[in-house]
Design a protein around this motif. Structure first.
Motif, mmCIF file in Angstrom:
data_model
loop_
_atom_site.group_PDB
_atom_site.id
_atom_site.type_symbol
_atom_site.label_atom_id
_atom_site.label_comp_id
_atom_site.label_asym_id
_atom_site.label_seq_id
_atom_site.Cartn_x
_atom_site.Cartn_y
_atom_site.Cartn_z
ATOM 1 N N ARG A 23 7.278 -38.940 -82.431
ATOM 2 C CA ARG A 23 8.197 -38.903 -81.279
ATOM 3 C C ARG A 23 7.590 -39.605 -80.067
ATOM 4 O O ARG A 23 8.293 -40.236 -79.283
ATOM 5 N N HIS A 26 8.359 -43.117 -78.582
ATOM 6 C CA HIS A 26 9.755 -43.352 -78.173
ATOM 7 C C HIS A 26 10.174 -42.517 -76.969
ATOM 8 O O HIS A 26 11.309 -42.608 -76.532
ATOM 9 N N ASP A 27 9.276 -41.676 -76.492
ATOM 10 C CA ASP A 27 9.621 -40.758 -75.410
ATOM 11 C C ASP A 27 8.633 -40.949 -74.250
ATOM 12 O O ASP A 27 7.466 -40.539 -74.337
ATOM 13 N N ARG A 33 2.067 -39.729 -75.658
ATOM 14 C CA ARG A 33 2.290 -41.185 -75.580
ATOM 15 C C ARG A 33 1.055 -41.902 -75.015
ATOM 16 O O ARG A 33 0.845 -43.077 -75.241
ATOM 17 N N HIS A 56 3.023 -46.816 -82.048
ATOM 18 C CA HIS A 56 3.663 -46.508 -83.325
ATOM 19 C C HIS A 56 2.817 -45.461 -84.049
ATOM 20 O O HIS A 56 1.596 -45.465 -83.952
#
Ligand SMILES: Cc1cc2nc3c(=O)[nH]c(=O)nc-3n(C[C@H](O)[C@H](O)[C@H](O)COP(=O)(O)O)c2cc1C
Length: 193
Positions: A23, A26-27, A33, A56
């Motif tokens: 996740r 993409h967030d 992240r 990724h």
């Protein structure tokens, strides 16, 4: 604090951890992240750690991916010593994840071309077209903005792929912390926190 079932199975825990990892790229608000990447510095420079963006995560191959400037010191460090760690902390989950991995530095080829196609239209593209390498002494008053024409030509984007060897998961819990070592083979070992 969120309380996960302490009797969670190896499969369930690996699935939950990979859910968060996949996740995160993409967030924008996901705390995972922006992990810290730790490498072994060259010669006597000692350990080197810095924040990176997770681009990724592949739960099938247990691989994580980061973009960088091919001229940055972390690339030569990983080419000399590919064993690295990525450290993730989430205040929301109260989870720390220490990922030990074997890095590959991709300087050209399909993966790099695909990555460049993804970033070239974005603001981040300017990170990879600077005429001077990262860490170079900045000449006084020289503009750090790359020439817009540079975006069409040479870039220095490299893809760092991290094949995960093991993950050390630590969950902080009011009723007792939990810690486990997860491996790609599916094994799970509970550890004293
Ligand atoms: C939030 C944040 C995200 C960053 N993401 C990246 C990244 O994805 N790739 C990268 O090479 N550097 C990234 N950086 C910069 C690195 O932390 C570091 O300063 C730079 O890459 C130079 O590292 P090196 O000299 O050890 O190679 C980021 C910094 C911050 C604060």
């Amino acid at each position: 604090m969120p309380q996960e079932n302490p009797e969670i199975s190896a499969d369930d825990l690996a699935t939950r951890v990979w859910q968060e990892l996949t996740r995160a790229p993409h967030d924008r608000h996901h705390e995972w992240r922006t992990p810290v990447l730790a490498t072994q510095g060259i010669a006597a420079s000692g350990p080197q750690a810095r924040t990176v963006v997770l681009r990724h995560a592949d739960a099938v191959s247990w691989t994580l991916c980061v973009y960088t400037d091919a001229r940055s010191p972390k690339c030569s460090e990983l080419q000399t010593q590919p064993l690295a760690q990525l450290i993730f902390w989430s205040k929301r989950l109260h989870w720390q994840l220490r990922v030990s991995a074997l890095a590959t530095v991709e300087l050209e080829g399909e993966q790099v071309n695909a990555a460049w196609e993804r970033v070239r239209q974005s603001h981040a593209a300017t990170d990879y077209v600077s005429p001077m390498p990262p860490g170079h002494i900045q000449p006084a008053r020289q503009s750090i903005k790359p020439d817009p024409g540079d975006l069409a030509s040479t870039h220095h984007l490299a893809v760092l792929s991290f094949k995960v060897n093991s993950m050390d998961w630590l969950a902080l819990r009011q009723d007792g912390h939990r810690r486990a070592r997860l491996s790609p083979s599916g094994s799970l070992l509970w550890l004293v926190p």
